[in-house]
Design an enzyme around this catalytic site. Sequence first.
Site, PDB file in Angstrom:
ATOM      1  N   LYS A  99       0.828  -1.212   0.000  1.00  0.00           N
ATOM      2  CA  LYS A  99       0.000   0.000   0.000  1.00  0.00           C
ATOM      3  C   LYS A  99       0.867   1.269   0.000  1.00  0.00           C
ATOM      4  O   LYS A  99       2.080   1.185   0.214  1.00  0.00           O
ATOM      5  CB  LYS A  99      -0.927  -0.029   1.218  1.00  0.00           C
ATOM      6  CG  LYS A  99      -1.930  -1.185   1.187  1.00  0.00           C
ATOM      7  CD  LYS A  99      -2.902  -1.073   2.346  1.00  0.00           C
ATOM      8  CE  LYS A  99      -3.911  -2.201   2.335  1.00  0.00           C
ATOM      9  NZ  LYS A  99      -4.942  -2.033   3.378  1.00  0.00           N
TER      10      LYS A  99
ATOM     11  N   TYR B 250     -12.335  -2.310  -3.667  1.00  0.00           N
ATOM     12  CA  TYR B 250     -12.863  -2.365  -2.303  1.00  0.00           C
ATOM     13  C   TYR B 250     -14.399  -2.357  -2.261  1.00  0.00           C
ATOM     14  O   TYR B 250     -14.973  -2.011  -1.226  1.00  0.00           O
ATOM     15  CB  TYR B 250     -12.307  -1.203  -1.480  1.00  0.00           C
ATOM     16  CG  TYR B 250     -10.890  -1.422  -0.982  1.00  0.00           C
ATOM     17  CD1 TYR B 250     -10.527  -2.605  -0.331  1.00  0.00           C
ATOM     18  CD2 TYR B 250      -9.913  -0.438  -1.132  1.00  0.00           C
ATOM     19  CE1 TYR B 250      -9.237  -2.807   0.143  1.00  0.00           C
ATOM     20  CE2 TYR B 250      -8.612  -0.635  -0.646  1.00  0.00           C
ATOM     21  CZ  TYR B 250      -8.292  -1.824  -0.016  1.00  0.00           C
ATOM     22  OH  TYR B 250      -7.013  -2.017   0.461  1.00  0.00           O
TER      23      TYR B 250
ATOM     24  N   ASN C 237      -1.958  -0.240   6.928  1.00  0.00           N
ATOM     25  CA  ASN C 237      -1.466  -1.546   7.376  1.00  0.00           C
ATOM     26  C   ASN C 237      -0.559  -2.216   6.350  1.00  0.00           C
ATOM     27  O   ASN C 237      -0.476  -3.434   6.269  1.00  0.00           O
ATOM     28  CB  ASN C 237      -2.628  -2.442   7.810  1.00  0.00           C
ATOM     29  CG  ASN C 237      -3.578  -2.755   6.674  1.00  0.00           C
ATOM     30  OD1 ASN C 237      -3.454  -2.205   5.589  1.00  0.00           O
ATOM     31  ND2 ASN C 237      -4.519  -3.650   6.915  1.00  0.00           N
TER      32      ASN C 237
ATOM     33  N   HIS D 221      -1.917  -5.394   1.253  1.00  0.00           N
ATOM     34  CA  HIS D 221      -3.218  -6.034   1.028  1.00  0.00           C
ATOM     35  C   HIS D 221      -2.958  -7.402   0.403  1.00  0.00           C
ATOM     36  O   HIS D 221      -2.053  -7.546  -0.418  1.00  0.00           O
ATOM     37  CB  HIS D 221      -4.080  -5.192   0.069  1.00  0.00           C
ATOM     38  CG  HIS D 221      -5.274  -5.947  -0.434  1.00  0.00           C
ATOM     39  ND1 HIS D 221      -6.451  -6.001   0.265  1.00  0.00           N
ATOM     40  CD2 HIS D 221      -5.449  -6.723  -1.536  1.00  0.00           C
ATOM     41  CE1 HIS D 221      -7.313  -6.772  -0.393  1.00  0.00           C
ATOM     42  NE2 HIS D 221      -6.728  -7.211  -1.493  1.00  0.00           N
TER      43      HIS D 221
ATOM     44  N   GLU E 281      -9.255 -10.066  -8.161  1.00  0.00           N
ATOM     45  CA  GLU E 281      -8.284  -8.983  -7.986  1.00  0.00           C
ATOM     46  C   GLU E 281      -7.142  -9.072  -9.008  1.00  0.00           C
ATOM     47  O   GLU E 281      -6.677  -8.043  -9.516  1.00  0.00           O
ATOM     48  CB  GLU E 281      -7.760  -8.996  -6.544  1.00  0.00           C
ATOM     49  CG  GLU E 281      -8.880  -8.625  -5.566  1.00  0.00           C
ATOM     50  CD  GLU E 281      -8.534  -8.813  -4.090  1.00  0.00           C
ATOM     51  OE1 GLU E 281      -7.422  -9.293  -3.774  1.00  0.00           O
ATOM     52  OE2 GLU E 281      -9.390  -8.477  -3.241  1.00  0.00           O
TER      53      GLU E 281
HETATM   54  P1  CMP Z   1      -7.279  -4.650   3.393  1.00  0.00           P
HETATM   55  O1  CMP Z   1      -6.789  -6.037   3.588  1.00  0.00           O
HETATM   56  O2  CMP Z   1      -6.660  -3.851   2.295  1.00  0.00           O
HETATM   57  O3  CMP Z   1      -8.858  -4.701   3.148  1.00  0.00           O
HETATM   58  C1  CMP Z   1      -9.746  -3.715   3.597  1.00  0.00           C
HETATM   59  C2  CMP Z   1      -9.039  -2.661   4.366  1.00  0.00           C
HETATM   60  O4  CMP Z   1      -9.877  -1.834   5.124  1.00  0.00           O
HETATM   61  C3  CMP Z   1      -8.141  -3.284   5.396  1.00  0.00           C
HETATM   62  O5  CMP Z   1      -7.043  -3.867   4.765  1.00  0.00           O
HETATM   63  C4  CMP Z   1      -7.827  -2.112   6.299  1.00  0.00           C
HETATM   64  O6  CMP Z   1      -6.672  -1.411   5.903  1.00  0.00           O
HETATM   65  C5  CMP Z   1      -9.047  -1.223   6.083  1.00  0.00           C
HETATM   66  N1  CMP Z   1      -9.798  -1.056   7.315  1.00  0.00           N
HETATM   67  C6  CMP Z   1     -10.388  -2.004   8.045  1.00  0.00           C
HETATM   68  N2  CMP Z   1     -10.993  -1.449   9.123  1.00  0.00           N
HETATM   69  C7  CMP Z   1     -10.769  -0.108   9.060  1.00  0.00           C
HETATM   70  C8  CMP Z   1     -11.114   0.994   9.877  1.00  0.00           C
HETATM   71  N3  CMP Z   1     -11.837   0.836  10.976  1.00  0.00           N
HETATM   72  N4  CMP Z   1     -10.698   2.218   9.501  1.00  0.00           N
HETATM   73  C9  CMP Z   1      -9.971   2.379   8.368  1.00  0.00           C
HETATM   74  N5  CMP Z   1      -9.614   1.361   7.550  1.00  0.00           N
HETATM   75  C10 CMP Z   1     -10.003   0.141   7.909  1.00  0.00           C
END
Ligand code: CMP
Length: 143
Positions: A9, A49, A112, A115, A126
Site C-alpha cells: 500500500k 474495495y 497496514n 493487502h 483482484e
Molecule cells: P485490506 O486487507 O486492504 O482490506 C480492507 C481494508 O480496510 C483493510 O485492509 C484495512 O486497511 C481497512 N480497514 C479495516 N478497518 C478499518 C477501519 N476501521 N478504519 C480504516 N480502515 C479500515
Amino acid sequence: MEKTFLMVKPDGVQRNLVGEIVNRFERKGYRLAGAKLMQISDDLAKEHYGEHKERPFFGELVDFITSGPVFAMVWEGENVIATAREMMGKTNPSDAAPGTIRGDFGVTVGKNVIHGSDSPESAEREINLFFETSELVTYTKQD
Ligand code: CMP
C-alpha cells in the site's frame, strides 16, 4: 498453480518496504508472476474495495489507497493465498504477531502496509482487475 494478488500500500511504498516485502515472499519460496508500481485511480479503488462500500471507513479507504503509488504483485505457489495471509498477519497491526509483515511494520488499521486476497474467488477477481494476462509470466519449463 495457485495464485494470489498482493499489494504494497502507499504507506509501505513511501517507507521503502517494497524490497523487504518482496524478499520475504521470495525467501519463502513463492514465485513472482507479475509486478508493477502504479497509481490507483478512484474508479479502480472503488471497484477493488466494493465489498466495503457500506462501511463507515470506505471513503477513507479509497482516499488512502489512491494517495500515492502502490506496488501490485501476483505470486504463485502451493497454498499461497492462505499462507501469504499468515505471513501478512492480522488486518489490524495491533493484533498482528511479531514476525508477520503487519506485526513488524504496521501501526494503524488503515495504514497496514499490505493487502492480500482472502480467498480463491477474491484472488481471481483482484488479479484480473489489476493485471492483463500478457503482464503475467509462466514458469512451466522450470516446474
Ligand atoms: P485490506 O486487507 O486492504 O482490506 C480492507 C481494508 O480496510 C483493510 O485492509 C484495512 O486497511 C481497512 N480497514 C479495516 N478497518 C478499518 C477501519 N476501521 N478504519 C480504516 N480502515 C479500515
